[in-house]
Design a protein around this motif. Structure first.
Motif, short mmCIF file in Angstrom:
data_model
loop_
_atom_site.label_atom_id
_atom_site.label_comp_id
_atom_site.label_asym_id
_atom_site.label_seq_id
_atom_site.Cartn_x
_atom_site.Cartn_y
_atom_site.Cartn_z
N ALA A 234 -16.82 -30.07 104.95
CA ALA A 234 -17.65 -28.18 105.72
C ALA A 234 -16.90 -26.94 104.53
O ALA A 234 -17.56 -26.18 103.87
CB ALA A 234 -17.03 -28.02 106.50
N PHE A 235 -15.36 -27.49 103.87
CA PHE A 235 -15.24 -26.29 103.22
C PHE A 235 -15.11 -26.16 101.69
O PHE A 235 -15.76 -25.79 101.02
CB PHE A 235 -13.34 -26.01 103.78
CG PHE A 235 -12.67 -25.04 102.23
CD1 PHE A 235 -13.08 -24.26 102.95
CD2 PHE A 235 -12.10 -25.49 101.46
CE1 PHE A 235 -12.57 -23.10 101.61
CE2 PHE A 235 -11.23 -24.54 100.74
CZ PHE A 235 -11.02 -23.95 100.97
N ASP B 216 -10.98 -36.31 111.55
CA ASP B 216 -11.22 -34.88 111.78
C ASP B 216 -10.86 -34.06 110.00
O ASP B 216 -11.74 -32.69 110.05
CB ASP B 216 -10.05 -34.74 112.79
CG ASP B 216 -10.74 -35.22 113.90
OD1 ASP B 216 -11.53 -36.51 113.82
OD2 ASP B 216 -9.88 -35.53 114.94
N ARG B 217 -10.11 -34.63 110.19
CA ARG B 217 -8.99 -33.78 108.56
C ARG B 217 -10.28 -33.75 107.25
O ARG B 217 -10.72 -32.42 106.80
CB ARG B 217 -7.77 -33.86 108.27
CG ARG B 217 -7.68 -32.79 106.85
CD ARG B 217 -6.17 -32.99 106.56
NE ARG B 217 -4.99 -32.29 106.21
CZ ARG B 217 -3.83 -31.69 105.41
NH1 ARG B 217 -3.53 -33.70 105.19
NH2 ARG B 217 -3.67 -31.55 104.87
N HIS C 161 -7.82 -30.06 100.64
CA HIS C 161 -6.99 -31.16 102.52
C HIS C 161 -5.93 -30.09 102.95
O HIS C 161 -5.48 -30.02 103.63
CB HIS C 161 -7.37 -32.31 102.49
CG HIS C 161 -6.37 -33.17 101.67
ND1 HIS C 161 -7.54 -33.34 99.65
CD2 HIS C 161 -5.84 -34.10 101.17
CE1 HIS C 161 -6.87 -33.78 99.64
NE2 HIS C 161 -5.47 -34.54 100.06
N VAL D 95 -13.59 -34.08 107.64
CA VAL D 95 -15.02 -33.52 108.63
C VAL D 95 -14.55 -31.74 107.95
O VAL D 95 -15.19 -31.74 107.49
CB VAL D 95 -15.07 -33.70 109.46
CG1 VAL D 95 -16.25 -33.21 109.89
CG2 VAL D 95 -14.89 -35.72 109.71
N ASP D 96 -13.12 -31.32 108.26
CA ASP D 96 -13.48 -29.66 108.59
C ASP D 96 -13.23 -30.07 106.73
O ASP D 96 -13.77 -28.37 106.51
CB ASP D 96 -11.60 -29.65 108.99
CG ASP D 96 -11.29 -28.50 108.80
OD1 ASP D 96 -11.91 -27.74 109.68
OD2 ASP D 96 -10.62 -28.54 108.69
N THR D 97 -12.41 -30.14 105.70
CA THR D 97 -12.26 -30.00 104.91
C THR D 97 -13.36 -30.36 103.76
O THR D 97 -14.12 -29.07 103.37
CB THR D 97 -11.20 -30.88 103.85
OG1 THR D 97 -9.76 -30.71 104.31
CG2 THR D 97 -11.22 -30.25 102.22
N ARG E 99 -7.93 -19.84 102.56
CA ARG E 99 -9.33 -20.19 102.38
C ARG E 99 -10.26 -19.30 101.32
O ARG E 99 -11.24 -19.31 100.61
CB ARG E 99 -9.86 -21.02 103.62
CG ARG E 99 -9.53 -22.27 103.89
CD ARG E 99 -10.28 -23.15 104.95
NE ARG E 99 -9.69 -24.83 104.88
CZ ARG E 99 -10.09 -25.29 105.66
NH1 ARG E 99 -11.45 -25.27 106.31
NH2 ARG E 99 -10.24 -26.76 105.31
N ARG F 91 -7.21 -38.41 112.94
CA ARG F 91 -6.04 -37.06 112.60
C ARG F 91 -6.93 -36.96 110.91
O ARG F 91 -7.77 -36.30 110.76
CB ARG F 91 -5.13 -36.97 112.44
CG ARG F 91 -4.59 -37.09 113.69
CD ARG F 91 -3.42 -36.63 113.61
NE ARG F 91 -2.30 -37.29 113.08
CZ ARG F 91 -1.35 -38.00 113.64
NH1 ARG F 91 -1.83 -38.63 115.59
NH2 ARG F 91 -0.79 -39.18 113.58
N ALA G 246 -5.36 -22.54 106.10
CA ALA G 246 -6.52 -21.63 106.81
C ALA G 246 -6.62 -20.08 105.93
O ALA G 246 -7.33 -19.67 105.78
CB ALA G 246 -6.57 -22.06 108.23
#
Length: 277
Positions: free
Chosen positions: A87-88, A80-81, A37, A83-85, A44, A77, A41
């Protein structure tokens, strides 16, 4: 099993995933524990290329404290972070998220909050093809002095994992498990293990500084790893103990890898998929 590097586990305040992964590959680790996390960006793509080129097994180290804050916007927040991480992390082939709870929640009353917060998180983790590992922590007495541990105990942690479902597993920290008296009989928990952290109990009764694995002579890590191998565990194994002051990151990583290789070379091979529960 897979020797894995965690610089934070070695007591070094380095969390930049690209820096840690690059060092792990340079020293010769096959795995690396990363605070994904924290990946910017712009980093990545470079991190994904490094992980692929070096065939690194990545474990995502995730402290969930922000999910338990009182402010709703802070919790939003944090989610959301996550969920985004996630996916990565799936892009990197991560199989295990290694986590732990804020100390104040290791109580029977705190478990109600924990279950409510973590249940959807475990579901999101499973959707991304990962398992969610939770560390059992034996809480020190409020005074910090050596004495009976407080909290939910190992039985409470295992009950929580059962409530969270089949894609929740145990992060086995040997110092905490030893404090819980759980290493003499591993049958109750060994098949739930998804990540392994090696350390001896704190030196001289200190509630903070843990011993290098094998240093105190109080734990038989080879016997534990043999039990894990027999149960089919083939995932990451890391050292979770501060190195001596003055060692730089590369020297610390080399010391940890030398120890892990000597330890793991004596264990039978296993065909289990890392992170399987």
């Amino acid at each position: 099993m897979i020797p894995s590097l965690s610089l934070r586990g070695l007591g070094l305040a380095v969390t930049d995933p690209l820096v840690v992964a690059d060092l792990a590959a340079a020293v010769g680790f096959r795995g690396v524990h990363l605070h994904l996390h924290h990946t910017e960006a712009a980093q990545r793509t470079a991190l994904a290329r490094l992980v692929t080129a070096k065939n690194l097994t990545v474990t995502w180290v995730y402290p969930p404290g922000d999910l338990f804050r009182s402010a709703r916007d802070a919790r939003g927040r944090a989610l959301d972070r996550f969920v985004d991480t996630a996916a990565f992390a799936a892009r990197l082939g991560v199989r295990v998220v290694a986590s732990w709870l804020p100390a104040r929640l290791y109580t029977p009353a705190g478990m109600r909050t924990v279950t409510t917060v973590l249940y959807p998180l475990v579901g999101l983790t499973a959707q991304a093809g990962m398992v969610f590992g939770l560390e059992h922590i034996t809480a020190a007495p409020a005074s910090g002095r050596v004495g009976p541990a407080r909290g939910i105990g190992l039985a409470g942690t295992l009950a929580l994992l059962e409530a969270l479902g089949a894609t929740a597993g145990l992060v086995a920290d040997t110092a905490h498990l030893a404090a819980a008296g759980a290493l003499a009989d591993t049958g109750a928990w060994v098949e739930r293990v998804v990540d392994v952290q090696l350390a001896d109990p704190p030196i001289g009764g200190s509630p903070v500084r843990r011993g290098w694995p094998g240093h105190t002579g109080t734990l038989d890590h080879r016997l534990l790893l043999a039990d894990l191998a027999e149960a089919g565990y083939g995932g990451p194994v890391m050292v979770e103990s501060p190195v001596d002051a003055g060692l730089d990151a590369r020297a610390a990583a080399t010391q940890a890898l030398t120890y892990l290789r000597a330890l793991l070379d004596e264990q039978p091979a296993t065909a289990a998929v890392p992170g399987s529960v």
